[in-house]
Write an enzyme that holds these catalytic residues in place. Structure first.
Site, short mmCIF file in Angstrom:
data_model
loop_
_atom_site.label_atom_id
_atom_site.label_comp_id
_atom_site.label_asym_id
_atom_site.label_seq_id
_atom_site.Cartn_x
_atom_site.Cartn_y
_atom_site.Cartn_z
N ARG A 1 -38.82 23.54 -81.47
CA ARG A 1 -38.65 24.98 -81.21
C ARG A 1 -37.34 25.52 -81.76
O ARG A 1 -37.20 26.71 -81.95
CB ARG A 1 -38.73 25.26 -79.69
CG ARG A 1 -40.10 25.03 -79.11
CD ARG A 1 -40.06 25.13 -77.60
NE ARG A 1 -39.70 26.46 -77.15
CZ ARG A 1 -40.56 27.48 -77.01
NH1 ARG A 1 -41.84 27.29 -77.26
NH2 ARG A 1 -40.15 28.65 -76.60
N ASP B 1 -35.83 32.91 -73.98
CA ASP B 1 -36.42 31.83 -73.19
C ASP B 1 -35.45 31.33 -72.12
O ASP B 1 -34.23 31.39 -72.31
CB ASP B 1 -36.75 30.63 -74.09
CG ASP B 1 -38.12 30.76 -74.73
OD1 ASP B 1 -38.91 31.60 -74.28
OD2 ASP B 1 -38.39 30.00 -75.67
N GLU C 1 -42.18 -3.10 -68.35
CA GLU C 1 -40.88 -3.14 -67.66
C GLU C 1 -39.76 -2.53 -68.50
O GLU C 1 -38.63 -2.38 -68.04
CB GLU C 1 -40.49 -4.57 -67.29
CG GLU C 1 -41.03 -5.05 -65.96
CD GLU C 1 -40.75 -4.08 -64.83
OE1 GLU C 1 -39.60 -3.65 -64.66
OE2 GLU C 1 -41.69 -3.74 -64.10
N PRO D 1 -35.59 5.91 -68.39
CA PRO D 1 -35.13 6.60 -67.17
C PRO D 1 -33.67 6.31 -66.86
O PRO D 1 -33.10 6.89 -65.95
CB PRO D 1 -36.06 6.02 -66.08
CG PRO D 1 -36.61 4.76 -66.64
CD PRO D 1 -36.62 4.91 -68.12
C1 LIG Z 1 -42.16 1.79 -66.48
S1 LIG Z 1 -40.91 2.35 -67.54
C2 LIG Z 1 -39.70 1.09 -67.38
C3 LIG Z 1 -38.67 1.39 -66.36
C4 LIG Z 1 -37.60 0.31 -66.24
N1 LIG Z 1 -38.14 -0.87 -65.63
C5 LIG Z 1 -36.47 0.85 -65.37
O1 LIG Z 1 -36.57 0.76 -64.15
O2 LIG Z 1 -35.50 1.41 -65.91
C6 LIG Z 1 -41.58 2.09 -69.12
C7 LIG Z 1 -41.03 2.97 -70.22
O3 LIG Z 1 -41.37 4.31 -69.94
C8 LIG Z 1 -40.39 5.18 -70.47
N2 LIG Z 1 -39.89 6.04 -69.38
C9 LIG Z 1 -40.27 5.97 -68.10
N3 LIG Z 1 -39.68 6.90 -67.36
C10 LIG Z 1 -38.91 7.63 -68.19
C11 LIG Z 1 -38.03 8.73 -68.03
N4 LIG Z 1 -37.83 9.30 -66.84
N5 LIG Z 1 -37.41 9.22 -69.13
C12 LIG Z 1 -37.59 8.65 -70.34
N6 LIG Z 1 -38.39 7.58 -70.55
C13 LIG Z 1 -39.05 7.07 -69.50
C14 LIG Z 1 -39.30 4.31 -71.09
O4 LIG Z 1 -39.49 4.25 -72.49
C15 LIG Z 1 -39.54 2.97 -70.42
O5 LIG Z 1 -39.12 1.88 -71.23
#
Ligand SMILES: C[S@@+](CC[C@H](N)C(=O)[O-])C[C@H]1O[C@@H](n2cnc3c(N)ncnc32)[C@H](O)[C@@H]1O
Length: 220
Positions: free
Chosen positions: A152, A164, A114, A87
């Site tokens: 795609r 699209d 985490e 994220p």
């Molecule tokens: C619970 S999340 C960890 C978030 C991290 N503690 C932070 O606040 O940045 C667990 C995993 O989900 C994935 N993930 C969660 N949200 C995501 C998003 N919006 N985009 C891409 N990957 C995501 C990532 O691979 C991440 O390491």
């Protein structure tokens, strides 16, 4: 196009890729999807892949050794890129999808809990990509979004994507199929006219109206 997905839950990737268009693309050798489980690379006697965070706090952090070793075990072609789903990354969009479709191989790192020990980033130096400003429990859904969208763009995977939404910076026009009337709602006459020029013009207008209403930011 080859996808290598590092994930603690390979079944999630395998399941999605066993249906519909991605399955067909795999069967036709247009895309190749491999999964690697960092747990299989863990040197810990209990095959642990995570541990408690230094400095305290809740949740578990993904340890560097299993992820880095799994990543190093992936055979990489010359035109390869590694993407970390997080994220904290650049928000995924059509431009990034096109850029990634220019590679022959995408290696993807899916986090959980985490997230990743920072040294995984420092050693692998991946391109970091997010699917939006919200937090999911794992990187598998984001990896699948990316893989699906990039697939795609691989020639032969789908018949036509040029209309699209986002393909040309606009949202697509509305679609209709049979029946001609449903609960009193009619298919626009022009679509039944057989006049291809008029149909094309109607669709162009609808596309513009939709984009203006819903996503004026796309029109600049
Ligand atoms: C619970 S999340 C960890 C978030 C991290 N503690 C932070 O606040 O940045 C667990 C995993 O989900 C994935 N993930 C969660 N949200 C995501 C998003 N919006 N985009 C891409 N990957 C995501 C990532 O691979 C991440 O390491």
């Amino acid at each position: 196009m080859r996808f290598d997905v590092l994930t603690l839950f390979p079944e999630m990737i395998e399941t999605y890729c066993s249906f519909s268009i991605l399955k067909r693309a795999r069967d036709a050798d247009l895309i190749n999807v491999n999964t690697l489980n960092p747990r299989d690379f863990s040197l810990d006697k209990h095959k642990k892949v995570d541990d408690t965070p230094y400095g305290g706090g809740s949740g578990m952090v993904l340890a560097p050794q299993p992820f880095v070793d799994a990543w190093e075990a992936v055979g990489k072609c010359e035109n390869s890129i590694t993407v970390m789903l997080t994220p904290q990354g650049e928000p995924l969009n059509e431009k990034i999808v096109r850029e990634l479709a220019g590679f022959d191989q995408i290696v993807m790192l899916c986090g959980h809990y985490e997230g990743f020990d920072e040294r995984i980033r420092q050693i692998i130096k991946p391109r970091e990509i997010s699917v939006g400003d919200f937090v999911l429990t794992g990187g598998e859904l984001p990896a699948l979004c990316l893989m699906d969208a990039v697939s795609r763009k691989v020639e032969g995977t789908i018949n036509s994507a040029h209309d699209d939404s986002h393909a040309n910076g606009m949202l697509e026009y509305p679609h209709y199929t049979k029946p001609r009337e449903y609960r009193g709602l009619l298919v626009p006459d022009v679509l039944l006219s057989g006049n291809h020029k008029e149909i094309e013009q109607y669709r162009r207008e609808q596309s513009l109206i939709r984009t203006r209403e819903r996503r004026p930011d796309l029109l600049g």
